[in-house]
Design an enzyme around this catalytic site. Structure first.
Site, short mmCIF file in Angstrom:
data_model
loop_
_atom_site.label_atom_id
_atom_site.label_comp_id
_atom_site.label_asym_id
_atom_site.label_seq_id
_atom_site.Cartn_x
_atom_site.Cartn_y
_atom_site.Cartn_z
CB SER A 133 -0.86 -0.01 1.27
OG SER A 133 -1.48 1.25 1.48
CE1 TYR A 146 -3.45 -1.80 5.47
CE2 TYR A 146 -3.30 0.49 4.79
CZ TYR A 146 -3.48 -0.84 4.47
OH TYR A 146 -3.69 -1.22 3.16
#
Ligand code: 8X3
Length: 238
Positions: A133, A146
């Site tokens: 990501s 995250y």
């Protein structure tokens, strides 16, 4: 191409979002695609539509990963897509269970599946595509759990490049930015208003946009390795 002559791809987290779109794009390019995830009913529908196979998989369970690996003899492409975010809490209020889930799915999930298929990917001169990501590159407030997980995936991708360099395996990391999928609904634990706000009045990528990039990377000649692709909508700067 006959089914047996087709190259075989395994897409984890294949029941929705980027995983589903990737499975469809690869199948359209002639791959025999095995979609794997927890939601078997959704997988079976996708598999039927693309002429592939559906397999139940929980990447947080070694037993589940081992069972899957025992049922697949050859593998040319592994797309480690299973993962996601839970919560957007500042570190001060970080939820340990959310962090554990993020580490288990994104980092250990990628490790388990990669380990389980490494010998087969080596024998078949395969390719591992790890879905990280932009959160694996750029930290942001509330993102620490995250970020830590996706920085972990990014680190693992780099170590795979180093450790597997003498094997005939390609290793690619994809770093998507804002993609309109169930990602935010899961992050906000079903709060649709919060999830919708993430995408409101913005240019957003679709899961199909990311799948286009994956199919391109996967279709390149075997001597070419794309190490990393960072893909964002034009209005997202990292
Ligand atoms: C999620 C990327 O930009 O939506 O993996 O936080 S972003």
């Amino acid at each position: 191409m006959s089914e047996t002559a087709k190259k075989i791809a395994l897409v984890t987290g294949g029941s929705s979002g980027i995983g589903e779109a990737t499975a469809r794009a690869l199948a359209a390019d002639g791959w025999h695609v095995i979609v794997a995830a927890r939601r078997l009913d959704r997988l079976e529908k996708i598999a039927e539509e693309i002429g592939g196979e559906a397999r139940e998989l929980d990447v947080t369970s070694q037993e589940s990963v081992d069972k899957l690996a025992a049922s697949i003899d050859h593998l040319h492409l592994l797309v480690n897509n299973a993962g996601g975010a839970k919560g957007l809490d500042p570190i001060e209020k970080a939820n340990i269970a959310d962090w554990e889930w993020m580490y288990e799915t994104n980092v250990l999930g990628t490790l388990r599946v990669t380990q389980a298929f490494l010998d087969k990917l080596t024998a078949d001169e395969g390719h591992i595509i790890n879905i990280s990501s932009v959160a694996g590159i750029q930290p942001y407030a509330g993102g620490a759990g995250y970020n830590a997980a996706k920085f972990g995936v990014t680190a693992m991708n780099k170590v795979m490049r180093i450790e597997f360099v003498d094997r005939p395996i390609r290793i690619t990391e994809i770093n998507p930015g804002r993609v309109k999928t169930d990602f935010s609904l899961i992050r906000f634990k079903g709060d649709a208003a919060k999830a919708d706000a993430v995408y409101a009045d913005k240019l957003n990528l679709s899961a199909e946009d990311i799948a286009e990039s994956i199919r391109w990377v996967a279709g390149l000649p075997a001597h070419m390795n794309i190490d990393r692709m960072v893909i964002t909508p034009r209005d997202q700067v990292i």
